[in-house]
Design a protein around this motif. Sequence first.
Motif, PDB file in Angstrom:
ATOM      1  N   CYS A  21       0.730  -1.114   0.018  1.00 61.83           N
ATOM      2  CA  CYS A  21       0.001   0.067   0.013  1.00 61.83           C
ATOM      3  C   CYS A  21       0.949   1.333  -0.228  1.00 61.83           C
ATOM      4  O   CYS A  21       0.416   2.238  -0.804  1.00 61.83           O
ATOM      5  CB  CYS A  21      -0.850  -0.026   1.350  1.00 61.83           C
ATOM      6  N   TYR A  22       2.037   1.232   0.659  1.00 57.36           N
ATOM      7  CA  TYR A  22       2.701   2.443   0.708  1.00 57.36           C
ATOM      8  C   TYR A  22       3.566   2.499  -0.627  1.00 57.36           C
ATOM      9  O   TYR A  22       3.535   3.807  -1.089  1.00 57.36           O
ATOM     10  CB  TYR A  22       3.891   2.266   1.950  1.00 57.36           C
ATOM     11  N   LEU A  25       0.929   4.164  -2.845  1.00 62.80           N
ATOM     12  CA  LEU A  25       1.022   5.797  -2.548  1.00 62.80           C
ATOM     13  C   LEU A  25       2.143   6.418  -2.916  1.00 62.80           C
ATOM     14  O   LEU A  25       2.092   7.624  -3.620  1.00 62.80           O
ATOM     15  CB  LEU A  25       0.919   5.984  -1.083  1.00 62.80           C
ATOM     16  N   ARG A  28       1.976   6.906  -6.960  1.00 60.67           N
ATOM     17  CA  ARG A  28       0.923   7.748  -7.294  1.00 60.67           C
ATOM     18  C   ARG A  28       1.384   9.126  -7.251  1.00 60.67           C
ATOM     19  O   ARG A  28       1.219   9.774  -8.051  1.00 60.67           O
ATOM     20  CB  ARG A  28      -0.129   7.665  -6.505  1.00 60.67           C
ATOM     21  N   LYS A  29       2.569   9.410  -6.378  1.00 59.44           N
ATOM     22  CA  LYS A  29       3.421  10.750  -6.171  1.00 59.44           C
ATOM     23  C   LYS A  29       4.343  10.511  -7.219  1.00 59.44           C
ATOM     24  O   LYS A  29       5.400  11.656  -7.095  1.00 59.44           O
ATOM     25  CB  LYS A  29       3.655  10.893  -5.047  1.00 59.44           C
ATOM     26  N   MET A 160      -6.174   5.829   6.229  1.00 64.09           N
ATOM     27  CA  MET A 160      -5.698   6.529   4.823  1.00 64.09           C
ATOM     28  C   MET A 160      -5.271   8.110   4.990  1.00 64.09           C
ATOM     29  O   MET A 160      -4.157   8.527   4.480  1.00 64.09           O
ATOM     30  CB  MET A 160      -6.585   6.343   3.815  1.00 64.09           C
ATOM     31  N   GLN A 161      -6.000   8.845   5.758  1.00 65.16           N
ATOM     32  CA  GLN A 161      -5.699  10.171   6.062  1.00 65.16           C
ATOM     33  C   GLN A 161      -4.422  10.405   6.719  1.00 65.16           C
ATOM     34  O   GLN A 161      -3.552  11.095   6.305  1.00 65.16           O
ATOM     35  CB  GLN A 161      -6.762  10.846   6.847  1.00 65.16           C
ATOM     36  N   THR A 164      -1.140   9.356   4.400  1.00 66.24           N
ATOM     37  CA  THR A 164      -1.035  10.049   3.389  1.00 66.24           C
ATOM     38  C   THR A 164      -0.605  11.381   3.982  1.00 66.24           C
ATOM     39  O   THR A 164       0.402  11.811   3.489  1.00 66.24           O
ATOM     40  CB  THR A 164      -2.692  10.628   2.881  1.00 66.24           C
ATOM     41  N   GLU A 165      -0.608  11.786   5.268  1.00 65.69           N
ATOM     42  CA  GLU A 165      -0.034  12.855   5.923  1.00 65.69           C
ATOM     43  C   GLU A 165       1.434  12.407   5.852  1.00 65.69           C
ATOM     44  O   GLU A 165       2.124  13.094   5.787  1.00 65.69           O
ATOM     45  CB  GLU A 165      -0.652  13.125   7.229  1.00 65.69           C
ATOM     46  N   ILE A 167       2.985  10.279   4.162  1.00 67.59           N
ATOM     47  CA  ILE A 167       3.623  10.143   2.900  1.00 67.59           C
ATOM     48  C   ILE A 167       3.971  11.470   2.221  1.00 67.59           C
ATOM     49  O   ILE A 167       5.092  11.666   1.862  1.00 67.59           O
ATOM     50  CB  ILE A 167       2.671   9.383   1.849  1.00 67.59           C
ATOM     51  N   GLU A 168       3.198  12.629   2.790  1.00 65.48           N
ATOM     52  CA  GLU A 168       3.370  13.796   2.496  1.00 65.48           C
ATOM     53  C   GLU A 168       4.724  14.340   3.043  1.00 65.48           C
ATOM     54  O   GLU A 168       5.854  15.047   2.475  1.00 65.48           O
ATOM     55  CB  GLU A 168       2.445  14.753   2.494  1.00 65.48           C
TER      56      GLU A 168
END
Length: 173
Positions: A21-22, A25, A28-29, A160-161, A164-165, A167-168
């Motif tokens: 999953c990581y 993500l 995707r970026k 996921m939130q 995602t934070e 990952i950012e």
Amino acid sequence: MILIISGTNRPNSKTLKIAKCYQQLLDRKSVENDLFSLSDLPPNILETDLYGKRSPEFGPIQQKVSDADMFIFIAPEYNGSIPGALKLFIDCCSFPSSFYHKKVALVGLSSGRYGNLRGIDHLTGICHYLRMHVLPLKIFLPNVQNELNEDGELFKEDTMQFITEQIEEIVRF
Ligand SMILES: Cc1cc2nc3c(=O)[nH]c(=O)nc-3n(C[C@H](O)[C@H](O)[C@H](O)COP(=O)(O)O)c2cc1C
């Protein structure tokens, strides 16, 4: 290059599903990354790759580690800490060049209620010993069996939130 380490060699581990999953993500970026699962370690690694020995099987694995400038360690909770396989893997990698002064983000998971909080503290200590820069935002996934759908994907909106934070922050780190 970010190297995601799936931190157990247990077959069919939830850790590998989270690691994938990581990877999705990061893909995707369009962040350059690779994934290494400890289930792909040489089977006799205790004899072949500790204390300065190097097998032909470990060579490409060491190369992935050497090529990375950041790591994401995904570590399940085994007996209140990280799996022995993960510490063994770290001990087999060339010292100090493999990890010194590189960046790392940490993710803990467990079937119990703590999400490997203590193991991630232990791993933080190891990373600091290795002079790594540890991303302060760590993710913990307790009751991980409730976090994955039938396709082995994370599906909960709040989880996921948080991820995602992280990952950012990884991308900005
Ligand atoms: C050797 C071993 C020890 C474990 N110890 C713990 C533990 O201390 N606390 C806990 O919540 N879960 C523990 N578990 C369960 C794992 O958290 C569970 O397997 C979870 O799915 C994450 O690991 P996995 O990637 O192997 O699936 C243990 C599992 C194994 C195989």
